[in-house]
Design a protein around this motif. Structure first.
Motif, mmCIF file in Angstrom:
data_model
loop_
_atom_site.group_PDB
_atom_site.id
_atom_site.type_symbol
_atom_site.label_atom_id
_atom_site.label_comp_id
_atom_site.label_asym_id
_atom_site.label_seq_id
_atom_site.Cartn_x
_atom_site.Cartn_y
_atom_site.Cartn_z
ATOM 1 N N HIS A 99 -4.073 -1.370 -10.493
ATOM 2 C CA HIS A 99 -2.719 -1.945 -10.504
ATOM 3 C C HIS A 99 -1.684 -0.868 -10.853
ATOM 4 O O HIS A 99 -0.644 -0.766 -10.197
ATOM 5 C CB HIS A 99 -2.673 -3.111 -11.497
ATOM 6 C CG HIS A 99 -1.380 -3.841 -11.522
ATOM 7 N ND1 HIS A 99 -0.945 -4.624 -10.485
ATOM 8 C CD2 HIS A 99 -0.403 -3.879 -12.468
ATOM 9 C CE1 HIS A 99 0.239 -5.123 -10.782
ATOM 10 N NE2 HIS A 99 0.587 -4.687 -11.980
ATOM 11 N N GLU A 100 -1.969 -0.065 -11.878
ATOM 12 C CA GLU A 100 -1.056 1.017 -12.260
ATOM 13 C C GLU A 100 -0.940 2.066 -11.158
ATOM 14 O O GLU A 100 0.149 2.570 -10.896
ATOM 15 C CB GLU A 100 -1.516 1.671 -13.565
ATOM 16 C CG GLU A 100 -1.286 0.813 -14.777
ATOM 17 C CD GLU A 100 -1.744 1.481 -16.072
ATOM 18 O OE1 GLU A 100 -1.840 2.728 -16.109
ATOM 19 O OE2 GLU A 100 -1.995 0.758 -17.039
ATOM 20 N N LEU A 101 -2.039 2.383 -10.511
ATOM 21 C CA LEU A 101 -2.038 3.350 -9.421
ATOM 22 C C LEU A 101 -1.180 2.850 -8.256
ATOM 23 O O LEU A 101 -0.373 3.599 -7.694
ATOM 24 C CB LEU A 101 -3.472 3.611 -8.965
ATOM 25 C CG LEU A 101 -3.689 4.741 -7.988
ATOM 26 C CD1 LEU A 101 -3.306 6.077 -8.622
ATOM 27 C CD2 LEU A 101 -5.155 4.783 -7.563
ATOM 28 N N LYS A 102 -1.334 1.577 -7.930
ATOM 29 C CA LYS A 102 -0.544 0.968 -6.853
ATOM 30 C C LYS A 102 0.942 0.998 -7.198
ATOM 31 O O LYS A 102 1.779 1.361 -6.368
ATOM 32 C CB LYS A 102 -1.010 -0.468 -6.620
ATOM 33 C CG LYS A 102 -0.226 -1.217 -5.577
ATOM 34 C CD LYS A 102 -0.695 -2.650 -5.485
ATOM 35 C CE LYS A 102 0.509 -3.522 -5.375
ATOM 36 N NZ LYS A 102 0.284 -4.907 -5.654
ATOM 37 N N ASN A 103 1.291 0.636 -8.445
ATOM 38 C CA ASN A 103 2.696 0.644 -8.861
ATOM 39 C C ASN A 103 3.277 2.054 -8.848
ATOM 40 O O ASN A 103 4.427 2.248 -8.464
ATOM 41 C CB ASN A 103 2.859 0.014 -10.236
ATOM 42 C CG ASN A 103 2.759 -1.492 -10.186
ATOM 43 O OD1 ASN A 103 2.948 -2.102 -9.132
ATOM 44 N ND2 ASN A 103 2.430 -2.111 -11.301
ATOM 45 N N SER A 104 2.489 3.043 -9.258
ATOM 46 C CA SER A 104 2.955 4.437 -9.226
ATOM 47 C C SER A 104 3.247 4.863 -7.796
ATOM 48 O O SER A 104 4.254 5.519 -7.522
ATOM 49 C CB SER A 104 1.915 5.377 -9.837
ATOM 50 O OG SER A 104 1.767 5.148 -11.200
ATOM 51 N N PHE A 105 2.364 4.489 -6.891
ATOM 52 C CA PHE A 105 2.564 4.815 -5.479
ATOM 53 C C PHE A 105 3.824 4.142 -4.937
ATOM 54 O O PHE A 105 4.630 4.771 -4.243
ATOM 55 C CB PHE A 105 1.339 4.400 -4.656
ATOM 56 C CG PHE A 105 1.488 4.678 -3.196
ATOM 57 C CD1 PHE A 105 1.353 5.965 -2.696
ATOM 58 C CD2 PHE A 105 1.770 3.651 -2.308
ATOM 59 C CE1 PHE A 105 1.506 6.216 -1.339
ATOM 60 C CE2 PHE A 105 1.929 3.895 -0.959
ATOM 61 C CZ PHE A 105 1.784 5.188 -0.463
ATOM 62 N N LEU A 106 4.015 2.855 -5.268
ATOM 63 C CA LEU A 106 5.214 2.135 -4.817
ATOM 64 C C LEU A 106 6.486 2.759 -5.390
ATOM 65 O O LEU A 106 7.484 2.925 -4.679
ATOM 66 C CB LEU A 106 5.134 0.660 -5.223
ATOM 67 C CG LEU A 106 4.110 -0.196 -4.493
ATOM 68 C CD1 LEU A 106 4.015 -1.573 -5.128
ATOM 69 C CD2 LEU A 106 4.467 -0.308 -3.020
ATOM 70 N N ASP A 107 6.443 3.102 -6.692
ATOM 71 C CA ASP A 107 7.609 3.726 -7.327
ATOM 72 C C ASP A 107 7.947 5.064 -6.667
ATOM 73 O O ASP A 107 9.106 5.359 -6.391
ATOM 74 C CB ASP A 107 7.365 3.947 -8.826
ATOM 75 C CG ASP A 107 7.431 2.655 -9.626
ATOM 76 O OD1 ASP A 107 7.937 1.641 -9.099
ATOM 77 O OD2 ASP A 107 6.982 2.668 -10.791
ATOM 78 N N LEU A 108 6.929 5.865 -6.411
ATOM 79 C CA LEU A 108 7.138 7.167 -5.788
ATOM 80 C C LEU A 108 7.713 7.012 -4.386
ATOM 81 O O LEU A 108 8.622 7.743 -3.991
ATOM 82 C CB LEU A 108 5.825 7.947 -5.752
ATOM 83 C CG LEU A 108 5.910 9.421 -5.418
ATOM 84 C CD1 LEU A 108 6.831 10.158 -6.380
ATOM 85 C CD2 LEU A 108 4.528 10.043 -5.454
ATOM 86 N N SER A 109 7.227 6.031 -3.659
ATOM 87 C CA SER A 109 7.752 5.752 -2.317
ATOM 88 C C SER A 109 9.222 5.345 -2.374
ATOM 89 O O SER A 109 10.032 5.791 -1.563
ATOM 90 C CB SER A 109 6.946 4.652 -1.634
ATOM 91 O OG SER A 109 5.630 5.073 -1.415
ATOM 92 N N LYS A 110 9.568 4.477 -3.335
ATOM 93 C CA LYS A 110 10.968 4.046 -3.480
ATOM 94 C C LYS A 110 11.872 5.220 -3.838
ATOM 95 O O LYS A 110 12.963 5.362 -3.290
ATOM 96 C CB LYS A 110 11.091 2.956 -4.557
ATOM 97 C CG LYS A 110 10.573 1.612 -4.133
ATOM 98 C CD LYS A 110 10.720 0.612 -5.272
ATOM 99 C CE LYS A 110 10.018 -0.683 -4.979
ATOM 100 N NZ LYS A 110 10.085 -1.621 -6.115
ATOM 101 N N LEU A 111 11.406 6.066 -4.760
ATOM 102 C CA LEU A 111 12.201 7.239 -5.142
ATOM 103 C C LEU A 111 12.421 8.171 -3.959
ATOM 104 O O LEU A 111 13.537 8.658 -3.744
ATOM 105 C CB LEU A 111 11.516 8.007 -6.277
ATOM 106 C CG LEU A 111 11.769 7.527 -7.676
ATOM 107 C CD1 LEU A 111 10.884 8.279 -8.671
ATOM 108 C CD2 LEU A 111 13.221 7.704 -8.061
ATOM 109 N N ASN A 112 11.365 8.424 -3.211
ATOM 110 C CA ASN A 112 11.497 9.292 -2.033
ATOM 111 C C ASN A 112 12.434 8.687 -0.999
ATOM 112 O O ASN A 112 13.194 9.403 -0.344
ATOM 113 C CB ASN A 112 10.125 9.584 -1.423
ATOM 114 C CG ASN A 112 9.318 10.531 -2.277
ATOM 115 O OD1 ASN A 112 9.873 11.367 -2.992
ATOM 116 N ND2 ASN A 112 8.007 10.413 -2.215
#
Length: 171
Positions: free
Chosen positions: A36-49
């Protein structure tokens, strides 16, 4: 009947010889939490990019992949309205990112927040300068915590102020 007994004994003997590593049921929760944390980190990084590319941010040397795992990242627009907050903010102060988007970072401050520190931050923002401060903030439940903030102005390709980004962690 004798054949069935021999068969069952052979199967039992076979299973006893196997070196099977079992995991207790409670370890599944840890694995699920990690995913769950890994998925959220990926989503956050995608949003930032996505925010960076849409607003044509000038390249920077922030290691967002590492920071998004270890710190809370908050991005505001030039008028200091929060446009992005990483998912891990819930652990630090109890707020979900959806609860803070559209609001000012001042929402985390309260009566006991040092006004001198707040004024120093305000001046740095007005001058479009990076700053590093420790501030007494308030959690969603009203408890206080010390928050170490490292913030930077972000400029677009034209050299205009686009956003501010803050990397935060409990001090």
């Amino acid at each position: 009947m004798n054949n069935f007994r021999q068969y069952e004994e052979a199967i039992a003997k076979y299973h006893k010889c196997l070196s099977i590593k079992t995991l207790p049921v409670f370890s599944w929760d840890f694995h699920h939490e990690f995913l769950h944390e890994l998925k959220n980190s990926f989503l956050d990084l995608s949003k930032l990019n996505s925010i960076a590319s849409q607003n044509k941010w000038i390249q920077n040397n922030w290691d967002l992949k590492t920071r998004i795992k270890e710190e809370v990242i908050i991005v505001t627009d030039a008028k200091l309205s929060i446009v992005f907050a990483s998912h891990n903010m819930v652990k630090m102060n109890g707020y979900a990112s959806a609860e803070v988007v559209g609001k000012s970072p001042k929402m985390f401050q309260g009566q006991e927040t040092n006004l001198d520190t707040s004024n120093e931050i305000r001046k740095a923002i007005e001058l479009k300068l990076p700053f590093e401060k420790t501030v007494l903030n308030y959690k969603k439940n009203g408890e206080t915590y010390l928050c170490e903030i490292k913030a930077f102005p972000i400029f677009n390709a034209k050299g205009e102020l686009s956003h501010f980004i803050a990397f935060e962690k409990a001090a």
